[in-house]
Design a protein around this motif. Structure first.
Motif, PDB file in Angstrom:
ATOM      1  N   ALA A 203      -3.662  -5.423  -5.173  1.00  0.00           N
ATOM      2  CA  ALA A 203      -5.066  -5.462  -4.772  1.00  0.00           C
ATOM      3  C   ALA A 203      -5.246  -6.188  -3.446  1.00  0.00           C
ATOM      4  CB  ALA A 203      -5.893  -6.146  -5.861  1.00  0.00           C
TER       5      ALA A 203
ATOM      6  N   TYR B 171      -5.003  -4.028  -0.275  1.00  0.00           N
ATOM      7  CA  TYR B 171      -6.190  -3.218   0.014  1.00  0.00           C
ATOM      8  C   TYR B 171      -7.386  -4.080   0.390  1.00  0.00           C
ATOM      9  CZ  TYR B 171      -3.911   1.012  -1.679  1.00  0.00           C
ATOM     10  OH  TYR B 171      -3.059   2.085  -1.823  1.00  0.00           O
ATOM     11  N   LEU B 172      -7.561  -5.187  -0.350  1.00  0.00           N
ATOM     12  CA  LEU B 172      -8.699  -6.057  -0.067  1.00  0.00           C
ATOM     13  C   LEU B 172      -8.598  -6.691   1.312  1.00  0.00           C
ATOM     14  CD1 LEU B 172      -8.953  -7.711  -3.593  1.00  0.00           C
ATOM     15  CD2 LEU B 172     -10.694  -6.260  -2.541  1.00  0.00           C
TER      16      LEU B 172
ATOM     17  N   ARG C 296       0.823  -1.214   0.000  1.00  0.00           N
ATOM     18  CA  ARG C 296       0.000   0.000   0.000  1.00  0.00           C
ATOM     19  C   ARG C 296       0.853   1.258   0.000  1.00  0.00           C
ATOM     20  NH1 ARG C 296      -5.046   0.596   3.796  1.00  0.00           N
ATOM     21  NH2 ARG C 296      -3.442   0.692   5.402  1.00  0.00           N
TER      22      ARG C 296
ATOM     23  N   ARG D 205     -13.028  -1.262  -4.932  1.00  0.00           N
ATOM     24  CA  ARG D 205     -11.682  -1.747  -5.248  1.00  0.00           C
ATOM     25  C   ARG D 205     -11.640  -2.381  -6.629  1.00  0.00           C
ATOM     26  NH1 ARG D 205      -7.164  -0.352  -5.511  1.00  0.00           N
ATOM     27  NH2 ARG D 205      -7.852   0.863  -3.715  1.00  0.00           N
TER      28      ARG D 205
ATOM     29  N   ASN E 132     -10.222  -4.444   3.674  1.00  0.00           N
ATOM     30  CA  ASN E 132     -11.683  -4.503   3.532  1.00  0.00           C
ATOM     31  C   ASN E 132     -12.249  -5.727   4.255  1.00  0.00           C
ATOM     32  OD1 ASN E 132     -11.322  -3.432   0.083  1.00  0.00           O
ATOM     33  ND2 ASN E 132     -11.633  -2.170   1.899  1.00  0.00           N
TER      34      ASN E 132
END
Length: 214
Positions: A96, A99-100, A60, A149, A103
């Motif tokens: 990805a 970030y996921l 990130r 996303r 989440n």
């Protein structure tokens, strides 16, 4: 403009398929890895927690473009040679997943603690509780940021053009250079990305309303 569109259409049709394949593949691979990282982040085992934290911090905290270039141009120095598409897919998936994972982690933590305790009182173990009780609720809670996303990832596929992947942006660059009509080509490609993401937004809205009724 219409003449340029007709000229670009055959190339754009193939490029859109590449863009969609990259975006969806990276999203699903990122979801699988992101869920593992999220579980490691909430694990009581300190080494797993800090390893997952370091992974999220690195991916990130650095630009996706740098990650793509490192994988495509850097790994061959260590004997690992990947083609343009695998390099882009690997970088997008790893990016990805960082970030996921956040989440998924926020979705899991948002599930009331009583849900865990109720499942345990019925004799369910940790993994069965997670699979049958917690994750379905966590995914519903995390759906809006997951959808966002995916939309962002579709736009991020444009960076794959830097390693010669012939996706939508690469086609715009090639035809723009051949015709010197950069403005029209990039406007056209911008409209393609907008249409893709509008469809995804509508699907996300439909899925959210369906799950909320459920």
């Amino acid at each position: 403009m219409l003449e340029l569109f007709n000229r670009a259409l055959p190339l754009l049709q193939k490029a859109v398929l590449v863009t969609l394949t990259l975006g969806f593949s990276a999203f699903f691979c990122g979801c699988a890895l992101g869920l593992v990282v999220a579980l490691a982040r909430i694990s009581p085992y300190r080494p797993l927690h800090w390893l997952a934290f370091a992974y999220v911090s690195v991916f990130r905290g650095t630009p996706l473009l740098i990650q793509i270039l490192l994988i495509y141009f850097g790994l061959p120095s260590y004997g690992i040679v990947l083609g343009p598409v695998p390099s882009a897919l690997l970088a997008l998936s790893l990016f990805a997943a960082a970030y996921l994972s956040e989440n998924f982690r926020s979705g899991i933590l948002a599930v009331d603690r009583g849900q865990w305790e109720a499942a345990w009182s019925m004799g369910m173990g940790y993994w069965k509780t997670l699979r049958r009780v917690v994750l379905p609720q966590a995914c519903r809670i995390a759906l809006p940021p997951l959808g966002s996303r995916l939309i962002a990832l579709m736009k991020d596929t444009s960076l794959a053009s830097t390693v010669t992947v012939v996706e939508v942006t690469r086609v715009a660059e090639q035809l723009g250079a051949a015709t010197f009509r950069y403005m029209e080509m990039f406007l056209m490609v911008g409209a393609v990305y907008w249409l893709i993401n509008q469809v995804l937004t509508l699907l996300q809205t439909w899925l959210e309303s369906r799950l909320s009724r459920g």
